[in-house]
Design a protein around this motif. Structure first.
Motif, PDB file in Angstrom:
ATOM      1  N   TRP A 185       1.083  -0.713   0.138  1.00 62.69           N
ATOM      2  CA  TRP A 185       0.109   0.004  -0.104  1.00 62.69           C
ATOM      3  C   TRP A 185       0.314   0.975  -0.024  1.00 62.69           C
ATOM      4  CZ3 TRP A 185      -5.575  -0.134  -0.218  1.00 62.69           C
ATOM      5  CH2 TRP A 185      -5.666  -1.455   0.465  1.00 62.69           C
ATOM      6  N   ILE A 186       0.537   1.793  -0.671  1.00 61.30           N
ATOM      7  CA  ILE A 186       1.507   3.154  -1.064  1.00 61.30           C
ATOM      8  C   ILE A 186       0.740   4.748  -1.027  1.00 61.30           C
ATOM      9  CG2 ILE A 186       2.869   4.690  -3.031  1.00 61.30           C
ATOM     10  CD1 ILE A 186       3.288   1.669  -3.944  1.00 61.30           C
ATOM     11  N   THR A 187       0.639   5.723  -0.588  1.00 58.26           N
ATOM     12  CA  THR A 187       0.929   7.128  -0.864  1.00 58.26           C
ATOM     13  C   THR A 187       1.267   7.924  -1.294  1.00 58.26           C
ATOM     14  OG1 THR A 187       1.926   7.732   1.584  1.00 58.26           O
ATOM     15  CG2 THR A 187      -0.797   7.339   1.859  1.00 58.26           C
ATOM     16  N   ALA A 188      -0.216   8.875  -2.251  1.00 58.87           N
ATOM     17  CA  ALA A 188       0.968   9.863  -3.341  1.00 58.87           C
ATOM     18  C   ALA A 188       0.592  10.696  -3.369  1.00 58.87           C
ATOM     19  CB  ALA A 188       0.850   8.742  -4.455  1.00 58.87           C
ATOM     20  N   PRO A 189       0.474  11.624  -2.532  1.00 58.77           N
ATOM     21  CA  PRO A 189       0.129  13.150  -2.439  1.00 58.77           C
ATOM     22  C   PRO A 189       0.802  14.314  -3.662  1.00 58.77           C
ATOM     23  CG  PRO A 189       2.448  13.024  -0.532  1.00 58.77           C
ATOM     24  CD  PRO A 189       1.627  11.315  -1.599  1.00 58.77           C
ATOM     25  N   TYR A 190       1.973  13.190  -4.452  1.00 59.38           N
ATOM     26  CA  TYR A 190       2.098  14.661  -4.620  1.00 59.38           C
ATOM     27  C   TYR A 190       1.912  14.727  -6.304  1.00 59.38           C
ATOM     28  CZ  TYR A 190       5.843  14.702  -0.511  1.00 59.38           C
ATOM     29  OH  TYR A 190       5.548  15.082   0.392  1.00 59.38           O
ATOM     30  N   GLY A 191       2.542  15.520  -6.961  1.00 60.97           N
ATOM     31  CA  GLY A 191       2.191  16.106  -8.760  1.00 60.97           C
ATOM     32  C   GLY A 191       3.259  14.102  -9.661  1.00 60.97           C
ATOM     33  N   PRO A 192       2.566  14.270 -11.147  1.00 62.76           N
ATOM     34  CA  PRO A 192       3.105  13.318 -11.419  1.00 62.76           C
ATOM     35  C   PRO A 192       4.471  13.250 -11.610  1.00 62.76           C
ATOM     36  CG  PRO A 192       1.188  14.567 -13.049  1.00 62.76           C
ATOM     37  CD  PRO A 192       2.158  15.194 -11.820  1.00 62.76           C
ATOM     38  N   ILE A 193       5.102  12.057 -11.929  1.00 62.05           N
ATOM     39  CA  ILE A 193       6.948  11.818 -11.173  1.00 62.05           C
ATOM     40  C   ILE A 193       7.346  12.342 -12.806  1.00 62.05           C
ATOM     41  CG2 ILE A 193       6.280   9.817  -9.543  1.00 62.05           C
ATOM     42  CD1 ILE A 193       7.337   8.291 -11.914  1.00 62.05           C
ATOM     43  N   ALA A 194       8.995  12.128 -12.147  1.00 60.91           N
ATOM     44  CA  ALA A 194       9.532  12.400 -13.133  1.00 60.91           C
ATOM     45  C   ALA A 194       9.440  12.113 -14.865  1.00 60.91           C
ATOM     46  CB  ALA A 194      11.244  12.849 -13.363  1.00 60.91           C
ATOM     47  N   PRO A 195       9.374  12.709 -15.555  1.00 62.61           N
ATOM     48  CA  PRO A 195      10.077  14.132 -16.589  1.00 62.61           C
ATOM     49  C   PRO A 195       9.255  15.542 -16.603  1.00 62.61           C
ATOM     50  CG  PRO A 195       9.074  12.486 -18.394  1.00 62.61           C
ATOM     51  CD  PRO A 195       8.936  11.536 -17.584  1.00 62.61           C
ATOM     52  N   GLN A 196       7.188  14.872 -16.095  1.00 65.66           N
ATOM     53  CA  GLN A 196       7.008  16.057 -15.531  1.00 65.66           C
ATOM     54  C   GLN A 196       7.730  16.874 -14.284  1.00 65.66           C
ATOM     55  OE1 GLN A 196       4.005  16.754 -17.410  1.00 65.66           O
ATOM     56  NE2 GLN A 196       4.889  14.287 -17.939  1.00 65.66           N
ATOM     57  N   ASN A 197       7.244  17.868 -14.387  1.00 65.32           N
ATOM     58  CA  ASN A 197       7.870  18.883 -13.412  1.00 65.32           C
ATOM     59  C   ASN A 197       7.015  18.797 -11.973  1.00 65.32           C
ATOM     60  OD1 ASN A 197       8.994  20.375 -14.962  1.00 65.32           O
ATOM     61  ND2 ASN A 197       7.351  21.955 -15.758  1.00 65.32           N
ATOM     62  N   PHE A 198       7.835  18.797 -10.958  1.00 68.94           N
ATOM     63  CA  PHE A 198       7.408  18.249  -9.557  1.00 68.94           C
ATOM     64  C   PHE A 198       6.838  19.329  -8.793  1.00 68.94           C
ATOM     65  CE2 PHE A 198       7.630  19.137  -4.571  1.00 68.94           C
ATOM     66  CZ  PHE A 198       7.984  18.074  -3.998  1.00 68.94           C
ATOM     67  N   THR A 199       5.257  18.707  -8.547  1.00 67.48           N
ATOM     68  CA  THR A 199       4.272  19.924  -7.989  1.00 67.48           C
ATOM     69  C   THR A 199       4.000  19.386  -6.925  1.00 67.48           C
ATOM     70  OG1 THR A 199       2.249  18.824  -9.532  1.00 67.48           O
ATOM     71  CG2 THR A 199       3.401  21.082  -9.993  1.00 67.48           C
ATOM     72  N   ASP A 200       3.032  19.328  -5.692  1.00 67.23           N
ATOM     73  CA  ASP A 200       1.781  18.765  -4.379  1.00 67.23           C
ATOM     74  C   ASP A 200       1.154  18.593  -5.999  1.00 67.23           C
ATOM     75  OD1 ASP A 200       3.472  19.160  -2.654  1.00 67.23           O
ATOM     76  OD2 ASP A 200       2.795  21.043  -1.834  1.00 67.23           O
ATOM     77  N   SER A 201       0.449  16.859  -5.379  1.00 67.55           N
ATOM     78  CA  SER A 201      -1.176  16.796  -5.834  1.00 67.55           C
ATOM     79  C   SER A 201      -2.471  17.467  -5.112  1.00 67.55           C
ATOM     80  CB  SER A 201      -1.175  15.614  -5.849  1.00 67.55           C
ATOM     81  OG  SER A 201      -2.171  15.015  -6.095  1.00 67.55           O
ATOM     82  N   GLU A 202      -3.418  17.611  -6.375  1.00 68.85           N
ATOM     83  CA  GLU A 202      -4.732  18.347  -5.716  1.00 68.85           C
ATOM     84  C   GLU A 202      -5.454  17.324  -4.910  1.00 68.85           C
ATOM     85  OE1 GLU A 202      -5.680  20.811  -8.530  1.00 68.85           O
ATOM     86  OE2 GLU A 202      -4.487  22.416  -8.717  1.00 68.85           O
ATOM     87  N   LYS A 203      -4.690  16.313  -4.883  1.00 67.18           N
ATOM     88  CA  LYS A 203      -5.997  14.747  -5.439  1.00 67.18           C
ATOM     89  C   LYS A 203      -4.815  13.756  -4.805  1.00 67.18           C
ATOM     90  CE  LYS A 203      -9.601  12.503  -7.650  1.00 67.18           C
ATOM     91  NZ  LYS A 203      -9.958  12.847  -8.833  1.00 67.18           N
ATOM     92  N   PRO A 204      -5.048  14.138  -3.419  1.00 66.37           N
ATOM     93  CA  PRO A 204      -4.454  12.479  -2.552  1.00 66.37           C
ATOM     94  C   PRO A 204      -4.877  11.243  -3.068  1.00 66.37           C
ATOM     95  CG  PRO A 204      -3.576  14.683  -1.776  1.00 66.37           C
ATOM     96  CD  PRO A 204      -4.825  14.634  -2.712  1.00 66.37           C
ATOM     97  N   ILE A 205      -4.131  10.113  -3.280  1.00 63.04           N
ATOM     98  CA  ILE A 205      -4.341   9.057  -3.652  1.00 63.04           C
ATOM     99  C   ILE A 205      -3.740   8.116  -2.916  1.00 63.04           C
ATOM    100  CG2 ILE A 205      -5.620   9.303  -5.758  1.00 63.04           C
ATOM    101  CD1 ILE A 205      -3.270   8.141  -7.289  1.00 63.04           C
ATOM    102  N   VAL A 206      -4.499   6.584  -2.249  1.00 60.91           N
ATOM    103  CA  VAL A 206      -4.136   5.441  -2.675  1.00 60.91           C
ATOM    104  C   VAL A 206      -3.717   4.374  -2.902  1.00 60.91           C
ATOM    105  CG1 VAL A 206      -3.649   3.587  -0.319  1.00 60.91           C
ATOM    106  CG2 VAL A 206      -4.411   6.170   0.560  1.00 60.91           C
ATOM    107  N   ILE A 207      -2.372   4.102  -4.241  1.00 59.90           N
ATOM    108  CA  ILE A 207      -3.048   3.298  -5.140  1.00 59.90           C
ATOM    109  C   ILE A 207      -2.672   1.818  -4.158  1.00 59.90           C
ATOM    110  CG2 ILE A 207      -1.126   1.879  -6.864  1.00 59.90           C
ATOM    111  CD1 ILE A 207       0.403   4.628  -6.621  1.00 59.90           C
TER     112      ILE A 207
END
Length: 232
Positions: free
Chosen positions: A210-232
């Motif tokens: 189980w993983i939490t994913a609270p940030y924006g898309p990974i590289a090569p996208q620019n780093f951002t905080d996610s607006e919609k945190p999800i659990v994978i």
């Protein structure tokens, strides 16, 4: 009155008398150790002040090797050394928190791996380091980088095969082997979209990760905080 009833009456009276007169209580593990050593007057050796208690981990470490002619004094010394008073403060020679590391960069993901070593991550440096507890220093273990993009690891977890699984804000899900080599395990979700940046992870009792994913898309996208945190 039979012998059993007389014994109960004596014990009850002794307990009540001790309570009324304020006789100091005795520390049970000390009495056991005292009797095992064949000492006399264990009620004196193991007495503690009313309102005090004993920190058991401290007592265990202090008393484990006691033996010989000075055993009585040593037991009494352990009582004082490990005493916890009404304020819940340990005695003057109490066990204190020890600073192991003094790093300038933020630390994350402490993990005792299956090889017995402690690992931490320095996410701003994109590194996983092994901690030398005896010498209070870190040893570089692996620098995370893929296709020119530096990692930002946050979480560490033991996984199958003595591998360390890593959640990374920029590189997704990684698996690090004991020799320091690593591979990207997942970079996309079940919709074939780039993973969001990962933070924490844990394996459940069924082996699911189980993983939490609270940030924006990974590289090569620019780093951002996610607006919609999800659990994978």
């Amino acid at each position: 009155m039979n012998i059993r009833n007389k014994l109960v009456a004596v014990l009850t009276a002794t307990t009540v008398l001790g309570f009324v007169l304020g006789f100091p209580p005795k520390y049970g593990p000390c009495k056991v150790k005292c009797r095992t050593l064949g000492l006399r007057k264990c009620f004196r050796i193991c007495r503690i002040a009313t309102g005090d208690s004993i920190a058991f981990p401290c007592w265990k470490n202090c008393s484990v090797s006691i033996n010989g002619p000075n055993a009585a004094n040593d037991l009494s010394g352990c009582i004082q050394q490990c005493r916890v008073g009404k304020t819940c403060d340990l005695a003057s020679n109490k066990t204190r928190l020890l600073k192991i590391l003094k790093e300038k960069e933020p630390l994350e993901g402490p993990l005792f791996a299956k090889d017995g070593n402690l690992y931490i991550v320095l996410y701003t440096a994109g590194e996983i380091r092994r901690v030398d507890l005896e010498n209070k220093q870190t040893i570089p273990f692996v620098n995370l980088s893929v296709d020119g993009f530096n990692g930002m690891p946050l979480g560490l977890q033991n996984g199958p095969g003595n591998n360390i699984w890593v959640t990374d804000m920029r590189l997704g899900l990684l698996k690090v082997k004991q020799n320091g080599s690593f591979e990207q395990v997942a970079t996309k979700d079940n919709q074939n979209e780039p993973l969001q940046g990962l933070n924490d992870l844990t394996f459940d009792y069924h082996g699911n990760l189980w993983i939490t994913a609270p940030y924006g898309p990974i590289a090569p996208q620019n780093f951002t905080d996610s607006e919609k945190p999800i659990v994978i």
